[in-house]
Design an enzyme around this catalytic site. Structure first.
Site, PDB file in Angstrom:
ATOM      1  N   HIS A  28       0.802  -1.218   0.000  1.00  0.00           N
ATOM      2  CA  HIS A  28       0.000   0.000   0.000  1.00  0.00           C
ATOM      3  C   HIS A  28       0.834   1.267   0.000  1.00  0.00           C
ATOM      4  O   HIS A  28       0.431   2.277  -0.572  1.00  0.00           O
ATOM      5  CB  HIS A  28      -0.934   0.002   1.218  1.00  0.00           C
ATOM      6  CG  HIS A  28      -2.288  -0.538   0.883  1.00  0.00           C
ATOM      7  ND1 HIS A  28      -3.025  -1.303   1.742  1.00  0.00           N
ATOM      8  CD2 HIS A  28      -3.026  -0.430  -0.241  1.00  0.00           C
ATOM      9  CE1 HIS A  28      -4.172  -1.628   1.155  1.00  0.00           C
ATOM     10  NE2 HIS A  28      -4.184  -1.116  -0.040  1.00  0.00           N
ATOM     11  N   ARG A  36     -11.988  -3.628 -12.429  1.00  0.00           N
ATOM     12  CA  ARG A  36     -11.601  -4.956 -11.907  1.00  0.00           C
ATOM     13  C   ARG A  36     -12.398  -5.185 -10.625  1.00  0.00           C
ATOM     14  O   ARG A  36     -12.172  -4.487  -9.629  1.00  0.00           O
ATOM     15  CB  ARG A  36     -10.104  -4.996 -11.615  1.00  0.00           C
ATOM     16  CG  ARG A  36      -9.230  -4.864 -12.863  1.00  0.00           C
ATOM     17  CD  ARG A  36      -7.752  -4.977 -12.500  1.00  0.00           C
ATOM     18  NE  ARG A  36      -6.891  -5.149 -13.652  1.00  0.00           N
ATOM     19  CZ  ARG A  36      -6.212  -4.171 -14.247  1.00  0.00           C
ATOM     20  NH1 ARG A  36      -6.293  -2.934 -13.795  1.00  0.00           N
ATOM     21  NH2 ARG A  36      -5.440  -4.429 -15.287  1.00  0.00           N
ATOM     22  N   ARG A  92     -15.994  -5.592 -15.336  1.00  0.00           N
ATOM     23  CA  ARG A  92     -15.613  -6.970 -15.648  1.00  0.00           C
ATOM     24  C   ARG A  92     -16.069  -7.879 -14.509  1.00  0.00           C
ATOM     25  O   ARG A  92     -15.911  -7.533 -13.331  1.00  0.00           O
ATOM     26  CB  ARG A  92     -14.095  -7.046 -15.799  1.00  0.00           C
ATOM     27  CG  ARG A  92     -13.617  -8.445 -16.140  1.00  0.00           C
ATOM     28  CD  ARG A  92     -12.143  -8.455 -16.422  1.00  0.00           C
ATOM     29  NE  ARG A  92     -11.355  -8.291 -15.212  1.00  0.00           N
ATOM     30  CZ  ARG A  92     -10.025  -8.177 -15.199  1.00  0.00           C
ATOM     31  NH1 ARG A  92      -9.356  -8.170 -16.338  1.00  0.00           N
ATOM     32  NH2 ARG A  92      -9.365  -8.046 -14.076  1.00  0.00           N
ATOM     33  N   GLU A 119      -7.897 -12.399 -24.127  1.00  0.00           N
ATOM     34  CA  GLU A 119      -6.577 -12.508 -23.495  1.00  0.00           C
ATOM     35  C   GLU A 119      -6.021 -13.929 -23.589  1.00  0.00           C
ATOM     36  O   GLU A 119      -4.884 -14.186 -23.235  1.00  0.00           O
ATOM     37  CB  GLU A 119      -6.605 -12.005 -22.048  1.00  0.00           C
ATOM     38  CG  GLU A 119      -7.815 -12.386 -21.253  1.00  0.00           C
ATOM     39  CD  GLU A 119      -7.943 -11.627 -19.928  1.00  0.00           C
ATOM     40  OE1 GLU A 119      -7.067 -10.854 -19.553  1.00  0.00           O
ATOM     41  OE2 GLU A 119      -8.972 -11.847 -19.257  1.00  0.00           O
ATOM     42  N   ASP A 168      -2.292 -10.321 -20.147  1.00  0.00           N
ATOM     43  CA  ASP A 168      -2.427 -11.781 -20.132  1.00  0.00           C
ATOM     44  C   ASP A 168      -2.166 -12.368 -21.516  1.00  0.00           C
ATOM     45  O   ASP A 168      -1.563 -13.435 -21.633  1.00  0.00           O
ATOM     46  CB  ASP A 168      -3.820 -12.184 -19.626  1.00  0.00           C
ATOM     47  CG  ASP A 168      -3.835 -12.278 -18.110  1.00  0.00           C
ATOM     48  OD1 ASP A 168      -2.880 -12.848 -17.554  1.00  0.00           O
ATOM     49  OD2 ASP A 168      -4.768 -11.767 -17.485  1.00  0.00           O
ATOM     50  N   ARG A 199       3.464 -13.437 -15.709  1.00  0.00           N
ATOM     51  CA  ARG A 199       3.514 -12.004 -15.444  1.00  0.00           C
ATOM     52  C   ARG A 199       4.020 -11.691 -14.043  1.00  0.00           C
ATOM     53  O   ARG A 199       4.312 -10.545 -13.730  1.00  0.00           O
ATOM     54  CB  ARG A 199       2.149 -11.350 -15.706  1.00  0.00           C
ATOM     55  CG  ARG A 199       1.015 -11.932 -14.896  1.00  0.00           C
ATOM     56  CD  ARG A 199      -0.336 -11.492 -15.439  1.00  0.00           C
ATOM     57  NE  ARG A 199      -0.683 -10.130 -15.038  1.00  0.00           N
ATOM     58  CZ  ARG A 199      -1.830  -9.534 -15.329  1.00  0.00           C
ATOM     59  NH1 ARG A 199      -2.745 -10.170 -16.052  1.00  0.00           N
ATOM     60  NH2 ARG A 199      -2.090  -8.318 -14.931  1.00  0.00           N
ATOM     61  N   CYS A 201      -7.449  -2.887 -23.007  1.00  0.00           N
ATOM     62  CA  CYS A 201      -7.341  -2.344 -21.649  1.00  0.00           C
ATOM     63  C   CYS A 201      -6.111  -2.857 -20.902  1.00  0.00           C
ATOM     64  O   CYS A 201      -6.014  -2.682 -19.691  1.00  0.00           O
ATOM     65  CB  CYS A 201      -8.612  -2.638 -20.851  1.00  0.00           C
ATOM     66  SG  CYS A 201      -8.948  -4.392 -20.673  1.00  0.00           S
TER      67      CYS A 201
HETATM   68  C1  PEP Z   1      -4.874  -7.835 -19.027  1.00  0.00           C
HETATM   69  O1  PEP Z   1      -4.630  -9.019 -18.815  1.00  0.00           O
HETATM   70  O2  PEP Z   1      -4.287  -7.131 -19.872  1.00  0.00           O
HETATM   71  C2  PEP Z   1      -5.953  -7.177 -18.259  1.00  0.00           C
HETATM   72  C3  PEP Z   1      -6.365  -5.968 -18.560  1.00  0.00           C
HETATM   73  O3  PEP Z   1      -6.468  -7.859 -17.201  1.00  0.00           O
HETATM   74  P1  PEP Z   1      -5.729  -7.982 -15.766  1.00  0.00           P
HETATM   75  O4  PEP Z   1      -4.497  -7.130 -15.815  1.00  0.00           O
HETATM   76  O5  PEP Z   1      -6.722  -7.535 -14.764  1.00  0.00           O
HETATM   77  O6  PEP Z   1      -5.452  -9.440 -15.717  1.00  0.00           O
HETATM   78 MG    MG Z   2      -6.087 -10.209 -17.663  1.00  0.00          MG
END
Ligand code: PEP
Ligand code: MG
Length: 542
Positions: free
Chosen positions: A183, A290, A325, A423, A445, A455, A492
């Site tokens: 945080h 999210r 989402r 994704e 993703d 990631r 996104c």
């Molecule tokens: C992505 O995977 O690019 C995405 C926008 O979703 P998240 O980062 O929440 O997995």
């Molecule tokens: Mg994702």
């Protein structure tokens, strides 16, 4: 004096020039325990005092800071946490031991969740544990008094310690320890305060009041810089100031390419608490909400709570489109009690829509809340991690069932546009087969799955490159599939907020992107500079 250069990890980027303020270590005082009644009284008084301190800090904080402090305050009021401790005191345990033991168990539980929200909550709990322990042992909360223009160096810092800093005096922060996902890092980033963490053993060499350049662009701390280093850093600092000023001008204007073509730039929302610090007029709506954060509150949020939050977001957007989402748990975002334990590869396991379809009763609560929110304004709802058209069809069928149920109950509800994230490479290769109202590319993703690079694994960070031609080819393919089908496509993932990568996305035909709020101005400026210069890197996908 020779300059010394130390390396650290960038937790919040930026540059600061000033004097180091080295925070002194505080020695923990020993506390001797009294009888059971005295211990109970001491703990309850300490909890009461801690609650008052948190309340007063929250009053001086912005919404994000207040949210953290309120989370801590709510724990002090939580009978499920406090009652067992009181029982232990009645059984003869000392107040400080019982408090520490109980909080340590909670902290360990949160720390197990390998995701940044859990990591941050664990840090909040440590902070709360130490605050109450400090009061019990008679130590005053060590206020960090900063001189003007200070760069604070400290072993570690709690979120409430951060929030009690005088933001006007503090130019930047250096931590011996720290976490880029905690945080404190989030708070520093939200305020644009440079933060370098993980100095490790080098921390011992820092000298109070020395002149320093905190270069959280290059991951360096320069102690006693030479005249040349100082002058160079100052010139760069001034340049950053004028760049930031120029960028701010873009916030007010719609995003338009140099050839006059409009590009929708929306924002990604992780924490609705931050929305109060953002002007909705600066963006074209929300391209990704999210909802995972809702499920980290300890228990699964009920329909009313979810509906209330979705309604607040729509209200903030004031008529702009809001894309929410459905739950994307699993992978790097486990939710205890919901996501499976012990998967050997959670990124390829029961995550996203797969998990929601496996728990239709949990999913139904979210779908009902979303259908009700859709009656309030322009809402779009999308499903994450879709692989097959049949999965998407099941999502739509469940949504429609929730809607029919609400209509039967006479509860106002509506059917929003129902779309999906692209994704998973399989979905990127077969986009035309999905019967969706819109597509949103999750490039992070997608890159992870195309390059086979997790990631959350820094060792393969170089391979996790959204600029990889294979990723770009898939993106272009999805855009073309959307055009042919007459279905809108946006993106996104984080890459849209990178000025080096955005031109590639625009060249691929994308005209809608969604970025983190902190990247809004820089993204709009990159749109304004487009096309300008040759675009390389696109494959010839059709
Ligand atoms: C992505 O995977 O690019 C995405 C926008 O979703 P998240 O980062 O929440 O997995
Ligand atoms: Mg994702």
């Amino acid at each position: 004096m020779t300059e010394l250069v130390f390396s650290g990890q960038i937790a919040s980027p930026g540059l600061a020039l000033g004097r180091l303020h080295l925070r002194k270590k505080t020695q923990a005082r020993q506390r001797s325990a009294g009888d059971a009644a005295a211990e109970e009284a001491a703990l309850l008084a300490a909890i009461d005092q801690a609650a008052r301190q948190l309340e007063s800090l929250a009053e001086q904080s912005d919404s994000a800071g207040a949210e953290i402090l309120e989370f801590q305050g709510a724990l002090l009021d939580d009978d499920d946490l406090i009652d067992p401790i009181v029982r232990a005191l009645r059984g003869g345990e000392a107040a400080h031991d019982a408090w520490k033991r109980t909080l340590d168990v909670e902290i360990a539980d949160y720390a197990k969740g390998a995701d940044e929200i859990f990591e941050a909550r664990a840090a909040d709990l440590r902070d709360l544990r130490d605050r109450v322990l400090g009061i019990l042992s008679g130590e005053e909360e060590t206020e960090i008094a900063l001189p003007e223009g200070a760069i604070l160096a400290t072993e570690n810092l709690s979120p409430s310690g951060f929030l009690s800093l005088d933001a006007k005096r503090c130019l930047g922060l250096v931590l011996r320890e720290g976490s880029a996902h905690g945080h404190v890092a989030m708070l520093a980033r939200a305020r644009g305060l440079p933060l370098l963490i993980g100095l490790g053993a080098d921390y011992e060499q820092l000298i109070d009041e020395s002149q320093v350049v905190l270069d959280a662009e290059a991951g360096k701390l320069v102690l006693d810089p030479s005249e040349t280093s100082w002058a160079r850093a100052r010139a760069r600092f001034e340049q950053r100031g004028s760049e930031a000023e120029e960028l701010r001008a873009y916030l007010e204007k719609p995003a338009v390419t140099s050839e006059g073509e409009a590009v929708a730039v929306m924002i990604n929302v992780d924490s609705p608490a931050l929305l109060s610090d953002i002007d909705p007029a600066h963006c074209d709506g929300i391209g990704l909400t999210r909802t995972e954060f809702l499920f980290h509150e300890g228990s699964l949020p009920d329909e009313e709570r979810q509906y209330g939050i979705y309604a607040t977001i729509l209200h903030w957007a004031a008529g702009r489109t809001v894309t929410i989402r459905t739950l994307d748990a699993g992978g790097d975002k486990p939710i205890p009690g919901l996501t499976p334990e012990g998967e050997s590869n959670p990124f390829l396991g029961l995550r996203g829509l797969r998990l929601s379809l496996a728990y239709p009763e949990v999913f139904k609560v979210q779908l009902r809340a979303l259908a009700r929110a859709a009656a309030l304004g322009p809402l779009k709802v999308m499903a994450p991690m879709v692989t097959l058209p049949s999965e998407f069809d099941r999502f739509v069928a469940l949504f429609d069932a929730a809607l029919t149920e609400l209509e039967g109950e006479g509860v106002p509800a509506a059917r929003p546009q129902l779309g999906m994230m692209i994704e998973v490479p399989a979905a990127a290769l077969t986009t035309a087969a999905f019967d969706a109202d819109f597509f949103s590319i999750g490039s992070t993703d997608l890159t992870q799955y195309v390059t086979a690079s997790a990631r959350d694994c820094p060792a393969v960070g170089d391979l996790l490159d959204p600029g990889n031609p294979a990723v770009l080819e898939l993106i272009e393919r999805v855009v073309n599939a959307g055009l042919r089908k007459g279905v809108e496509v946006s993106l996104c993932g984080d890459m849209a907020g990178e000025p080096d990568l955005l031109p590639l996305l625009l060249a691929a035909g994308l005209r809608q992107v969604s970025v983190s709020p902190a990247r809004l101005a820089v993204t709009k400026s990159a749109v304004a500079a487009y096309p300008g210069g040759a675009i390389t890197g696109l494959g010839g996908a059709s």
